[in-house]
Design a protein around this motif. Structure first.
Motif, short mmCIF file in Angstrom:
data_model
loop_
_atom_site.label_atom_id
_atom_site.label_comp_id
_atom_site.label_asym_id
_atom_site.label_seq_id
_atom_site.Cartn_x
_atom_site.Cartn_y
_atom_site.Cartn_z
N TYR A 31 0.80 -1.22 0.00
CA TYR A 31 0.00 0.00 0.00
C TYR A 31 0.84 1.28 0.00
O TYR A 31 0.30 2.38 0.12
N TYR A 32 2.14 1.11 -0.14
CA TYR A 32 3.04 2.25 -0.02
C TYR A 32 3.85 2.47 -1.31
O TYR A 32 4.35 1.51 -1.90
N THR A 53 2.66 1.73 -6.15
CA THR A 53 2.24 0.43 -5.63
C THR A 53 2.05 -0.61 -6.74
O THR A 53 2.31 -1.79 -6.53
N TRP A 99 2.30 6.43 2.19
CA TRP A 99 1.01 5.77 2.02
C TRP A 99 0.32 6.41 0.80
O TRP A 99 -0.19 7.51 0.87
#
Length: 125
Positions: A31-32, A53, A99
């Motif tokens: 997710y990063y 991602t 994020w």
């Protein structure tokens, strides 16, 4: 605790190659967005490459065509393959995480919240 650890730095002659690794722990890398920055003595920290991602890469002009970024989410690891190294590539290299699930990400260091401790790369004859 979210942590990033860089490795793979060292000393190499001009024209040589190195592969840096950035291992993430304490969070799910999927997710990063991850970026690589570098900082030479007396200079600003420079963003050189990032990977979204879904794997889309971004490169700074100074490394385009010489460096390749990739990610292995199963290993929670991002790599930076560096070829045709030059003395001006000498710096401490940092990886950083944001994020962000956008299809493409940039190199603005203000957007990255988590940073590793860095690994030294020295290019010298």
């Amino acid at each position: 605790q979210l942590q990033l650890v860089e490795s793979g730095g060292g000393s190499v002659q001009p024209g040589g190659s190195l592969r840096l690794s950035c291992v993430a722990s304490g969070f799910i890398l999927d997710y990063y967005a991850i970026a690589w920055f570098r900082q030479a003595p007396g200079k600003e920290r420079e963003g050189i490459s990032a990977i979204a991602t879904m794997g889309t890469p971004t490169y700074g002009d100074s490394v385009k065509g010489r460096f390749t970024i990739s990610r292995d989410n199963a290993k929670n690891t991002v790599y930076l393959e560096m070829h045709s190294l030059k003395p001006e590539d000498t710096a401490v290299y940092y990886c950083a995480a944001e994020w962000n699930q956008a299809p493409r990400v940039g190199l603005d260091r203000a957007n990255y919240d988590y940073w590793g401790q860095g690994t030294q790369v020295t290019v010298s004859s």
